[in-house]
Design a protein around this motif. Structure first.
Motif, PDB file in Angstrom:
ATOM      1  N   VAL A 102       2.064  -9.393 -24.096  1.00 14.99           N
ATOM      2  CA  VAL A 102       3.116  -8.869 -23.217  1.00 14.99           C
ATOM      3  C   VAL A 102       2.423  -8.201 -22.029  1.00 14.99           C
ATOM      4  N   PHE A 103       2.675  -8.739 -20.839  1.00 17.96           N
ATOM      5  CA  PHE A 103       2.068  -8.189 -19.614  1.00 17.96           C
ATOM      6  C   PHE A 103       3.150  -7.399 -18.891  1.00 17.96           C
ATOM      7  N   ASP A 104       2.937  -6.091 -18.820  1.00 21.30           N
ATOM      8  CA  ASP A 104       3.940  -5.172 -18.260  1.00 21.30           C
ATOM      9  C   ASP A 104       3.244  -4.277 -17.241  1.00 21.30           C
ATOM     10  N   PRO A 105       2.846  -4.868 -16.112  1.00 21.08           N
ATOM     11  CA  PRO A 105       2.067  -4.095 -15.130  1.00 21.08           C
ATOM     12  C   PRO A 105       2.975  -3.204 -14.278  1.00 21.08           C
ATOM     13  N   PRO A 106       2.379  -2.280 -13.506  1.00 18.71           N
ATOM     14  CA  PRO A 106       3.194  -1.556 -12.521  1.00 18.71           C
ATOM     15  C   PRO A 106       3.891  -2.558 -11.606  1.00 18.71           C
ATOM     16  N   HIS A 107       5.065  -2.203 -11.117  1.00 22.46           N
ATOM     17  CA  HIS A 107       5.836  -3.178 -10.339  1.00 22.46           C
ATOM     18  C   HIS A 107       6.314  -2.625  -8.996  1.00 22.46           C
ATOM     19  N   MET A 108       5.907  -1.394  -8.663  1.00 26.91           N
ATOM     20  CA  MET A 108       6.373  -0.818  -7.398  1.00 26.91           C
ATOM     21  C   MET A 108       5.193  -0.425  -6.520  1.00 26.91           C
ATOM     22  N   ASN A 109       5.333  -0.707  -5.193  1.00 30.43           N
ATOM     23  CA  ASN A 109       4.281  -0.319  -4.248  1.00 30.43           C
ATOM     24  C   ASN A 109       4.783   0.727  -3.248  1.00 30.43           C
ATOM     25  N   SER A 110       5.944   1.321  -3.542  1.00 34.38           N
ATOM     26  CA  SER A 110       6.523   2.296  -2.611  1.00 34.38           C
ATOM     27  C   SER A 110       6.452   3.728  -3.159  1.00 34.38           C
ATOM     28  N   LEU A 111       5.739   3.913  -4.280  1.00 33.63           N
ATOM     29  CA  LEU A 111       5.799   5.223  -4.941  1.00 33.63           C
ATOM     30  C   LEU A 111       4.715   6.173  -4.453  1.00 33.63           C
ATOM     31  N   GLY A 112       5.049   7.454  -4.392  1.00 32.83           N
ATOM     32  CA  GLY A 112       4.038   8.476  -4.128  1.00 32.83           C
ATOM     33  C   GLY A 112       3.172   8.666  -5.370  1.00 32.83           C
ATOM     34  N   ALA A 113       1.917   9.055  -5.145  1.00 29.92           N
ATOM     35  CA  ALA A 113       0.964   9.170  -6.261  1.00 29.92           C
ATOM     36  C   ALA A 113       1.444  10.164  -7.314  1.00 29.92           C
ATOM     37  N   ASN A 114       2.159  11.207  -6.875  1.00 31.86           N
ATOM     38  CA  ASN A 114       2.574  12.244  -7.831  1.00 31.86           C
ATOM     39  C   ASN A 114       4.028  12.140  -8.257  1.00 31.86           C
ATOM     40  N   SER A 115       4.675  11.033  -7.913  1.00 27.22           N
ATOM     41  CA  SER A 115       6.077  10.874  -8.303  1.00 27.22           C
ATOM     42  C   SER A 115       6.176  10.671  -9.820  1.00 27.22           C
ATOM     43  N   TRP A 116       7.333  11.016 -10.380  1.00 33.01           N
ATOM     44  CA  TRP A 116       7.457  10.854 -11.835  1.00 33.01           C
ATOM     45  C   TRP A 116       7.482   9.380 -12.209  1.00 33.01           C
ATOM     46  N   LEU A 117       7.981   8.528 -11.307  1.00 32.88           N
ATOM     47  CA  LEU A 117       7.960   7.081 -11.605  1.00 32.88           C
ATOM     48  C   LEU A 117       6.524   6.566 -11.696  1.00 32.88           C
ATOM     49  N   ALA A 118       5.650   7.048 -10.779  1.00 32.77           N
ATOM     50  CA  ALA A 118       4.246   6.626 -10.821  1.00 32.77           C
ATOM     51  C   ALA A 118       3.576   7.151 -12.087  1.00 32.77           C
TER      52      ALA A 118
END
Ligand code: SAM
Length: 126
Positions: free
Chosen positions: A53-69
């Motif tokens: 199962v390949f589940d890589p990060p999928h967003m390139n708009s996130l701040g480094a310290n955001s909770w999503l990141a």
């Protein structure tokens, strides 16, 4: 985040991070993989797994310290090369006729753009 039973001995959870955070709502986030390793250079022999199962990060708009990141990681730098190498490694460690499951979210990047990075799909028309 993704696992029904992360401690099931039939599965091996790999991530490049092992870390803990407290999220903005006070919940603990614990990233504790069975193996810390890089999906562009996996420490497994060829033909090891029936299912990957390949589940890589999928967003390139996130701040480094955001909770999503913190929860999901983020795409940075040469992320297309990273994903291309990740797909290649997933296919290498799969047994013949094994199954690769890929999870993606299209908020930032359309699925077609990512599937174009999968070596095996270059042989088929979609
Ligand atoms: C969408 S999250 C999914 C994590 C896991 N599947 C889950 O559900 O908890 C993507 C994960 O990929 C990890 N990651 C990013 N780049 C990586 C790499 N080169 N090698 C291994 N893991 C990586 C991030 O640290 C992040 O935890």
């Amino acid at each position: 985040m993704f696992w029904f039973d992360r401690k099931n001995p039939a599965a091996l959870f790999m991530d490049k991070r092992a870390e803990q955070h407290v999220l903005c709502d006070g919940r603990d986030l614990v990233i504790a993989p069975d193996q810390v390793a890089d999906f562009t250079d996996m420490p497994f022999p060829d033909n090891t797994f029936f299912l990957v199962v390949f589940d890589p990060p999928h967003m390139n708009s996130l701040g480094a310290n955001s909770w999503l990141a913190k929860k999901y990681g983020r795409l940075i730098g040469d992320w297309r090369d990273d994903l291309r190498e990740g797909f290649s490694e997933c296919l290498r460690v799969l047994k013949p006729n094994g199954t690769l499951v890929f999870k993606w979210n299209t908020t930032d990047i359309p699925l077609d753009e990512v599937l174009a990075l999968v070596p095996a799909l270059h042989l088929t028309s979609r």
